[in-house]
Motif scaffolding. Structure first.
Motif, short mmCIF file in Angstrom:
data_model
loop_
_atom_site.label_atom_id
_atom_site.label_comp_id
_atom_site.label_asym_id
_atom_site.label_seq_id
_atom_site.Cartn_x
_atom_site.Cartn_y
_atom_site.Cartn_z
N LEU A 105 19.95 18.08 17.91
CA LEU A 105 20.45 18.88 17.00
C LEU A 105 22.34 19.62 17.39
N LEU A 106 21.84 19.06 19.05
CA LEU A 106 22.90 19.69 20.19
C LEU A 106 23.68 17.94 19.73
N GLY A 107 23.09 17.35 19.86
CA GLY A 107 23.98 15.70 19.34
C GLY A 107 24.58 15.71 18.41
N LEU A 108 24.30 15.87 17.12
CA LEU A 108 24.45 16.05 15.72
C LEU A 108 25.76 16.96 16.02
N ILE A 109 25.64 18.55 16.19
CA ILE A 109 26.74 19.34 16.64
C ILE A 109 28.11 18.66 17.32
N VAL A 110 27.65 18.18 18.58
CA VAL A 110 28.93 17.40 18.97
C VAL A 110 29.77 16.20 18.49
N ALA A 111 28.76 15.25 17.90
CA ALA A 111 29.54 14.44 17.20
C ALA A 111 30.14 14.61 15.86
N CYS A 112 30.31 16.04 15.62
CA CYS A 112 30.87 16.53 14.70
C CYS A 112 32.23 16.90 15.41
N VAL A 113 31.66 17.56 16.72
CA VAL A 113 33.50 18.07 17.49
C VAL A 113 34.12 16.97 18.09
N LEU A 114 33.65 15.69 17.93
CA LEU A 114 34.31 15.20 18.44
C LEU A 114 34.71 14.29 17.74
N ALA A 115 34.44 13.70 16.72
CA ALA A 115 35.01 13.13 15.39
C ALA A 115 36.33 13.10 15.31
N ARG A 116 37.11 12.22 15.01
CA ARG A 116 38.17 11.84 14.60
C ARG A 116 38.75 12.22 13.24
N GLY A 117 39.90 13.53 13.06
CA GLY A 117 40.09 13.67 11.82
C GLY A 117 39.67 15.40 11.34
N SER A 118 38.79 15.47 10.13
CA SER A 118 38.73 16.62 10.17
C SER A 118 36.92 17.14 10.38
N VAL A 119 37.01 18.01 10.91
CA VAL A 119 35.85 18.82 11.20
C VAL A 119 34.30 18.72 10.34
N VAL A 120 35.45 19.23 8.73
CA VAL A 120 34.31 19.10 7.99
C VAL A 120 33.57 17.94 7.18
#
Length: 499
Positions: A150-165
């Motif tokens: 779960l932490l890995g997926l959340i961090v992936a969203c935080v660090l993704a380029r562009g919109s977090v949504v």
């Protein structure tokens, strides 16, 4: 330990074992270069070659095939944007951008040198601290694994380029796609819509080749300068001083992270490479380069990938527990040879145990010797006009997808995901979070259900275990940062600067 390593090198440096180690590394590299044939498929195809060989020699050869096919997969990911396995997805993100920018030679050199360095360090880690690291892995229970993923997926969203949504949406889509198939616990089919081919779930290789390879071809064919020309090659095939400055620290960090994460069941090279990419993206002083050919985003994950691949042998050799699909094939090969992997293997089969560890370093050195001189040859592939290149890529994709299950359905799946990947690119949506969700989603579900079963439905088990509670606290901090206006504003500026 030195006496044991001396025994290992005595076994691994015999003419017979050296020959089979070289054959394994060479064959693995040659087949791994073909799109769609990652380590699992390559070892599955070549496993019968080892049936008539002595156990130690057979396992050394299979290990060489494992390293070689992983490196071959990195080559196609960098040059053609065709990841044949999960860990190569991260390599493709920055490596292919470097190739399109004329730095394919530097990307391939960084991958080769980073893999060798990480493999050498991980071999020492396996020899020196196998039992200790195994005890760390044993302390992880189902709640801890769920919280980690779960932490890995959340961090992936935080660090993704562009919109977090958009990143969250991609992770959710990936998790949903990972749910397709037969429920392991109940045997019920989910989201198959009556299609028999979906009963085993969607094929990762078909998904990855479609989202990255076929979609990339369609996007390139839209551009006349690419459609009619070739990819430029600028400067030296070696790394520049600036590239060395960013690549070396990233490789060291990736090696440390990969050595630790590689022993976790279900983790190995994939979790290590994704984790390293997230770390490098978080620590970088030039966020605008990520997604546009950042060499640290290639060197770190490639080192983590190889270190994780090496330390994945620890639970196999000391506990008899395979940490991924390749290690499961290794267990099968050992059992076929009449050897039961587990705690007694160190004392019952010292030649095999320490011979394999010594062969890890020898195999990585062989890969370096095989592949460094071939960098110029691989780069010349980019000089083939694209109008000749893309039909060949599509043919290899079709062959690679078909060869996994000998099923035409997988070829159709590549085409469908190719169109889907093209649509995602047009909507400025990233494919990497989707793939991470696809891989981790089913594993998260399995550990969640197992944790709830063991706790008799009490969700507090996730907070009562110290490891799980710590990981959930980190996830909460990451969520808070994700919602922070200053972080979102800084990220938007970085993305805008990156083009």
């Amino acid at each position: 330990m030195l006496e044991n390593l001396a025994l290992g090198f005595d076994v691994a440096l015999s003419i017979k074992n050296l020959t089979f180690a070289f054959l394994g590394a060479f064959i693995g590299t040659a087949i791994g270069v073909l799109p769609g044939l990652g380590p699992t498929a390559t070892i599955s195809l070549l496993l019968p070659l080892t049936f008539g060989i002595e156990p130690t020699t057979a396992i050394i050869m299979l290990a060489g095939i494992y390293y070689g096919s992983q490196y071959g997969g990195s080559t196609t990911a960098i040059l053609l944007n065709l990841p044949g396995e999960v860990s190569a997805v991260v390599t493709a993100i920055e490596g292919h951008k470097m190739a399109r920018n004329g730095r394919a030679g530097a990307a391939l050199a960084a991958a080769a040198l980073g893999s060798f360095f990480a493999g050498s360090v991980a071999t020492i880690v396996v020899a020196a601290s196998g039992p200790m690291l195994t005890s760390v892995a044993l302390s992880f229970g189902p709640p801890d694994y769920f919280s980690l993923m779960l932490l890995g997926l959340i961090v992936a969203c935080v660090l993704a380029r562009g919109s977090v949504v958009k990143a969250v949406a991609m992770v959710v889509v990936g998790v949903c796609l990972g749910m397709v198939g037969t429920d392991v616990q109940t045997g019920q089919q989910r989201f198959t819509f009556g299609v028999p081919e979906l009963s085993d779930g969607l094929n990762f290789v078909a998904l990855a080749m479609g989202l990255f390879g076929i979609a990339e071809i369609i996007l390139n064919l839209e551009k006349p300068e690419i459609r009619t020309g070739t990819v430029p090659v600028r400067g030296s095939l070696w790394l520049t001083k600036e590239e060395w400055r960013y690549a070396i620290p990233a490789s060291i960090r990736g090696t440390i992270l990969g050595s630790l994460l590689g022993i976790l069941p279900g983790g190995g090279a994939a979790l290590s490479s994704f984790g390293s990419y997230m770390l490098e993206r978080r620590l970088t002083r030039r966020p605008e380069k990520f997604g546009n050919g950042a060499i640290e985003g290639l060197a770190g994950p490639e080192s983590a990938n190889n270190a994780g691949a090496q330390t994945a042998f620890i639970p196999l050799l000391t506990l008899g527990i395979p940490s991924n699909s390749v290690m499961a094939l290794m267990v099968g090969a050992l059992i076929i040879q009449g050897i039961q992997p587990g705690p007694r293997m160190v004392t019952a089969q010292p030649e095999l145990f320490w011979g394999l560890i010594a062969s890890m370093w020898i195999g990585n050195l062989m890969l370096l010797v095989i592949n460094l001189p071939m960098i110029g040859l691989w780069v010349k592939l980019l000089q083939v006009p694209y109008r000749f290149m893309y039909p060949s890529i599509m043919i290899f994709c079709a062959i690679g997808a078909y060869s996994i299950n000998n099923n035409l359905f997988d070829v159709y799946a590549v085409a469908v995901f190719g169109a889907f990947g093209y649509l995602l690119s047009k909507l400025a949506l990233e494919g990497a979070p989707l793939l991470l969700g696809f891989v981790l989603g089913p594993m998260m579900e399995e550990h969640l259900r197992r944790a709830m079963l063991l706790s008799r439905g009490d969700p507090m088990v996730f907070l009562e275990r110290p490891i799980s509670a710590t990981l959930l606290a980190l996830a909460a901090i990451a969520l808070f940062l994700m919602m922070s206006p200053s972080l979102r504003r800084g990220k938007s500026i970085a993305v805008a600067e990156g083009g």
